[in-house]
Design an enzyme around this catalytic site. Structure first.
Site, PDB file in Angstrom:
ATOM      1  N   LYS A  22     -82.615  -5.069  -6.273  1.00  0.00           N
ATOM      2  CA  LYS A  22     -81.148  -5.382  -6.268  1.00  0.00           C
ATOM      3  C   LYS A  22     -80.772  -4.156  -5.049  1.00  0.00           C
ATOM      4  O   LYS A  22     -79.869  -4.505  -4.307  1.00  0.00           O
ATOM      5  CB  LYS A  22     -80.457  -5.473  -7.434  1.00  0.00           C
ATOM      6  N   ASN A  23     -80.860  -3.188  -5.507  1.00  0.00           N
ATOM      7  CA  ASN A  23     -80.387  -1.874  -4.929  1.00  0.00           C
ATOM      8  C   ASN A  23     -80.930  -1.819  -3.382  1.00  0.00           C
ATOM      9  O   ASN A  23     -80.107  -0.983  -2.510  1.00  0.00           O
ATOM     10  CB  ASN A  23     -80.485  -0.697  -5.476  1.00  0.00           C
ATOM     11  N   ARG A  93     -70.077  -1.807  -5.294  1.00  0.00           N
ATOM     12  CA  ARG A  93     -69.949  -0.808  -4.677  1.00  0.00           C
ATOM     13  C   ARG A  93     -70.804  -0.553  -3.446  1.00  0.00           C
ATOM     14  O   ARG A  93     -70.525   0.246  -2.522  1.00  0.00           O
ATOM     15  CB  ARG A  93     -70.751   0.159  -5.638  1.00  0.00           C
ATOM     16  N   CYS A 117     -69.649  -0.509 -10.748  1.00  0.00           N
ATOM     17  CA  CYS A 117     -69.944  -0.032 -12.151  1.00  0.00           C
ATOM     18  C   CYS A 117     -68.877   1.251 -12.260  1.00  0.00           C
ATOM     19  O   CYS A 117     -69.126   2.360 -11.344  1.00  0.00           O
ATOM     20  CB  CYS A 117     -71.364   0.192 -12.528  1.00  0.00           C
ATOM     21  N   ARG A 122     -66.615   8.466  -8.265  1.00  0.00           N
ATOM     22  CA  ARG A 122     -68.070   8.021  -7.450  1.00  0.00           C
ATOM     23  C   ARG A 122     -67.415   8.422  -5.993  1.00  0.00           C
ATOM     24  O   ARG A 122     -67.039   7.445  -5.154  1.00  0.00           O
ATOM     25  CB  ARG A 122     -68.240   6.722  -7.552  1.00  0.00           C
ATOM     26  N   PRO A 123     -67.514   9.720  -5.631  1.00  0.00           N
ATOM     27  CA  PRO A 123     -66.956  10.170  -4.327  1.00  0.00           C
ATOM     28  C   PRO A 123     -67.636   9.615  -3.195  1.00  0.00           C
ATOM     29  O   PRO A 123     -68.838   9.127  -3.355  1.00  0.00           O
ATOM     30  CB  PRO A 123     -67.104  11.643  -4.298  1.00  0.00           C
ATOM     31  N   ASP A 306     -80.524   5.282 -13.748  1.00  0.00           N
ATOM     32  CA  ASP A 306     -80.391   3.754 -13.837  1.00  0.00           C
ATOM     33  C   ASP A 306     -81.067   3.380 -15.276  1.00  0.00           C
ATOM     34  O   ASP A 306     -80.758   2.325 -15.807  1.00  0.00           O
ATOM     35  CB  ASP A 306     -80.431   2.893 -12.704  1.00  0.00           C
ATOM     36  N   ARG A 398     -74.750  -8.839 -12.570  1.00  0.00           N
ATOM     37  CA  ARG A 398     -74.627  -8.177 -11.293  1.00  0.00           C
ATOM     38  C   ARG A 398     -76.116  -7.731 -10.741  1.00  0.00           C
ATOM     39  O   ARG A 398     -76.279  -7.784  -9.577  1.00  0.00           O
ATOM     40  CB  ARG A 398     -73.825  -6.871 -11.313  1.00  0.00           C
TER      41      ARG A 398
END
Ligand code: EPZ
Length: 429
Positions: A22-23, A93, A117, A122-123, A306, A398
């Site tokens: 997925k990522n 994201r 998420c 989350r900068p 994760d 997701r």
């Protein structure tokens, strides 16, 4: 609202096929926007994050459609729009990758700060610093819209203060067609960083060193279309490895790259679990007991953040005191409250969780707080006595393709129900 209903106690046995990562897929789909031609991406996981990105590309004026199961065709040759407002990007994201891809191709991009998420701040400061180093100016407008522009992007040396997957990928995107050479130092080394570099190279980019701390990118004038296959999902594979161990099962996990799973295999072996590696599969089998262990999450090749909720859940079944330290995210223990509801004895102080394991979890209603926490609660349900209901499973959708179908194929008693719907029988098979 849908939920999972799980009757705990079944040993997972058999074989399961892992989907595309997925990522990785979410980065490759956006990377296809930089290509003046047609990209065919194979092994795309059918999860809501990839569907959302397909919609975004179509809304931007590109053409994206699944032409076969898991085969996505993207044609961004006619793309002109460089604006992605909040309503478009809020769900995901990975839409932050639109910044690097559109800036790289058009020297301008207007993208709202993304959603995704929520586990603390989350900068995107490292992304923006990288774009600035390449010659872009930016301003942040009301509503968190980042407006990026450059006369011309020029290669630069960029040192990343923190190892960031997203910033490494975004800078690779912006640099792929910049003038001259870009060097990213202290780059992230996750398997999907290598996959993104391989994808871009197969479309004509010149990127070397992905998978090490130093990535060198020589800018090219344009990228051409082609066909590419997404790597297997490291985190989905790790999830099934942990689920097999958690149920004292015996599972062959197929279509994996065992090297990507080294940190997980090492931890399971330390806990007394059997792990056997083959060329593109891995077998995980329980031995009737679990040993306590300490886990520290780290960027790759360390233990992945994760899988932190999953390994912590497994450790609730290991007799003795285990410690899990979260080194990547500020606030990734929110799900522990839900595990406590199931009888887990876990205390959290900042980034450290102490698990007094060995007691039995008890089936309870619990709620996913994010994607991986949701998967962990499902595994907790498989370990528990009685029935567990996991609410808010939109998070799990997701990132896990056909999660309950794959688990059921291994013997798990899990069904998806609309919240409020009654079961047809006392057992839920
Ligand atoms: C990616 O997120 C993954 N998402 C996450 O997986 C994963 O948890 C994370 O990498 C770490 O491995 C995708 O690939 C789509 P980061 P990303 O930038 O890129 C700090 C999942 O469950 N940081 O590597 O957003 C940040 O606060 C998801 O599939 C800055 O300080 O993560 C964090 O502490 C959830 N400034 C650390 O770096 C920045 O500009 C790592 O974040 C960017 C990040």
């Amino acid at each position: 609202m849908e939920k999972y209903v799980i009757l705990g106690g079944a040993r997972l046995e058999g074989e399961v096929e892992i989907s595309g990562a997925k990522n990785s897929a979410v980065a490759l789909i956006v990377a296809a926007l930089m290509v003046d031609g047609v990209c065919i991406i194979e092994n795309v996981p059918l999860v809501s994050d990839t569907y959302v990105l397909v919609d975004i590309i179509n809304q931007l004026g590109g053409r994206a459609e699944f032409v076969d199961k898991s085969v996505l065709k993207i044609d961004a040759s006619c793309l002109e729009c460089c604006e992605a407002p909040y309503e478009m990007v809020r769900k995901i994201r990975a839409s932050s990758y639109l910044m690097g891809a559109l800036l790289g191709r058009f020297q301008k991009a207007k993208v709202a700060m993304p959603g995704g998420c929520d586990f603390g701040v989350r900068p995107i400061d490292l992304h923006l610093k990288g774009f600035e180093a390449l010659g872009a100016d930016y301003s942040v407008e009301a509503g968190g819209i980042v407006d990026l522009r450059a006369e011309e992007l020029c290669g630069a040396s960029i040192y990343m203060d923190t190892v960031s997957v997203g910033a490494t990928i975004n800078i690779m995107f912006a640099a792929a067609m910049a003038k001259g050479q870009t060097i990213i130092e202290n780059a992230a080394k996750e398997p999907h960083i290598v996959d993104v570099a391989n994808f871009l190279n197969s479309m004509g980019a010149n990127i070397k060193g992905a998978g090490t701390d130093v990535i060198k990118i020589k800018g090219v004038k344009s990228l051409h279309g082609g066909t590419y296959t997404v790597i297997p999902d490291q985190i989905e594979a790790g999830t099934f490895m942990i689920a097999a161990a958690a149920t004292d099962g015996d599972v062959l996990i197929k279509n994996v790259i065992p090297k990507h799973l080294d940190s997980i295999s090492a931890k399971l072996l330390e806990m007394g679990v059997v792990v056997e590696e083959f060329d593109d599969s891995i077998r995980v089998a329980g031995t009737g007991f679990l040993k306590k262990a300490n886990v520290r999450t780290m960027p790759h090749p360390g233990f992945p953040t994760d899988l932190q909720p999953l390994i912590l859940t497994l450790l609730t079944g290991a007799k003795g005191t285990s410690i899990v330290t979260e080194n990547v995210w500020d606030n990734r223990f929110r799900y522990v409250e839900e595990l406590r509801r199931m009888g887990a004895n876990v205390s959290v102080d900042g980034r450290i969780a102490v698990i007094e394991g060995g007691g039995k979890l008890i089936g309870s209603p619990v709620s996913s707080t994010d994607l991986r926490a949701g998967a962990a609660l499902v595994v907790a349900g498989l370990m528990a006595d009685g029935v567990t209901e996991v609410f808010n499973i939109k998070y799990i959708d997701r990132g896990y393709e056909e999660f309950e179908k794959k688990l059921r194929g291994l013997g798990a008693q899990i069904t998806r129900r609309v919240d409020g719907e009654k079961g047809k029988s006392a057992t839920i098979a």
